[in-house]
Write a protein that holds these residues in place. Structure first.
Motif, mmCIF file in Angstrom:
data_model
loop_
_atom_site.group_PDB
_atom_site.id
_atom_site.type_symbol
_atom_site.label_atom_id
_atom_site.label_comp_id
_atom_site.label_asym_id
_atom_site.label_seq_id
_atom_site.Cartn_x
_atom_site.Cartn_y
_atom_site.Cartn_z
ATOM 1 N N VAL A 171 46.600 31.768 -60.829
ATOM 2 C CA VAL A 171 46.563 32.091 -62.259
ATOM 3 C C VAL A 171 46.076 30.846 -62.997
ATOM 4 N N PRO A 172 45.488 31.014 -64.172
ATOM 5 C CA PRO A 172 45.092 29.833 -64.929
ATOM 6 C C PRO A 172 46.324 29.148 -65.528
ATOM 7 N N CYS A 173 46.358 27.837 -65.461
ATOM 8 C CA CYS A 173 47.450 27.058 -66.038
ATOM 9 C C CYS A 173 47.396 27.228 -67.560
ATOM 10 N N PRO A 174 48.536 27.536 -68.208
ATOM 11 C CA PRO A 174 48.516 27.720 -69.660
ATOM 12 C C PRO A 174 48.231 26.428 -70.427
ATOM 13 N N ALA A 207 43.317 25.035 -65.451
ATOM 14 C CA ALA A 207 42.945 24.942 -64.030
ATOM 15 C C ALA A 207 43.654 26.039 -63.236
ATOM 16 N N ASP A 208 43.092 26.391 -62.071
ATOM 17 C CA ASP A 208 43.730 27.388 -61.212
ATOM 18 C C ASP A 208 45.017 26.829 -60.614
ATOM 19 N N ALA A 209 46.103 27.602 -60.756
ATOM 20 C CA ALA A 209 47.396 27.230 -60.174
ATOM 21 C C ALA A 209 47.680 28.202 -59.037
ATOM 22 N N ALA A 251 56.110 32.420 -59.008
ATOM 23 C CA ALA A 251 55.975 30.976 -59.212
ATOM 24 C C ALA A 251 54.599 30.492 -58.758
ATOM 25 N N TYR A 252 54.001 29.662 -59.582
ATOM 26 C CA TYR A 252 52.720 29.027 -59.297
ATOM 27 C C TYR A 252 52.888 27.536 -59.565
ATOM 28 N N ARG A 253 51.961 26.715 -59.052
ATOM 29 C CA ARG A 253 52.038 25.271 -59.294
ATOM 30 C C ARG A 253 50.653 24.735 -59.612
ATOM 31 N N PRO A 271 54.969 23.263 -62.349
ATOM 32 C CA PRO A 271 55.276 24.673 -62.121
ATOM 33 C C PRO A 271 54.876 25.575 -63.296
ATOM 34 N N VAL A 272 54.419 26.790 -62.926
ATOM 35 C CA VAL A 272 54.063 27.833 -63.885
ATOM 36 C C VAL A 272 54.724 29.108 -63.392
ATOM 37 N N GLU A 273 55.473 29.810 -64.254
ATOM 38 C CA GLU A 273 56.120 31.061 -63.874
ATOM 39 C C GLU A 273 55.500 32.206 -64.659
#
Length: 104
Positions: free
Chosen positions: A36-39, A43-45, A14-16, A22-24
């Motif tokens: 990770v880069p936000c899809p 931006a960096d998450a 999980a990333y934010r 949220p980004v999984e």
């Protein structure tokens, strides 16, 4: 969870993102980067720490975890000793080499 032979299960990390939430991401175990880069926006998450997903675990394992957790703060209380086993119901010895050992 059942896996085919040779298939390595991959955890969900999980990333934010500050803008999009949220980004999984699924990655092999132990290979998750700190960001990770936000899809959506790029931006960096940063990675977030979440509770384990125990809903996919088998019922026996979840029940054991629940019993262990409950015993930590609310142990079961016994009001009497269990009944003593009668002498006539001796356990069967499975190994003949132990037949000559003293019995309690």
């Amino acid at each position: 969870m059942v896996h085919d032979e040779g298939v390595v299960p991959m955890p969900l990390y999980a990333y934010r993102c500050g803008e999009d939430g949220p980004v999984e991401v699924m990655r092999p175990l132990g290979t998750a980067p700190p960001t990770v880069p936000c899809p959506t926006c790029g931006a960096d998450a940063p990675r977030t720490i979440t509770a384990p997903r125990l809903a996919s675990a088998d019922r026996e394992r979840v029940a054991a975890i629940d019993r262990a957790e409950a015993s930590r703060t609310d142990p079961s209380v016994v009001s009497a000793l269990p009944p003593r086993a009668s002498r006539s119901s001796r356990p069967t010895r499975l190994d003949p080499r132990t037949a000559a050992l003293p019995r309690p």
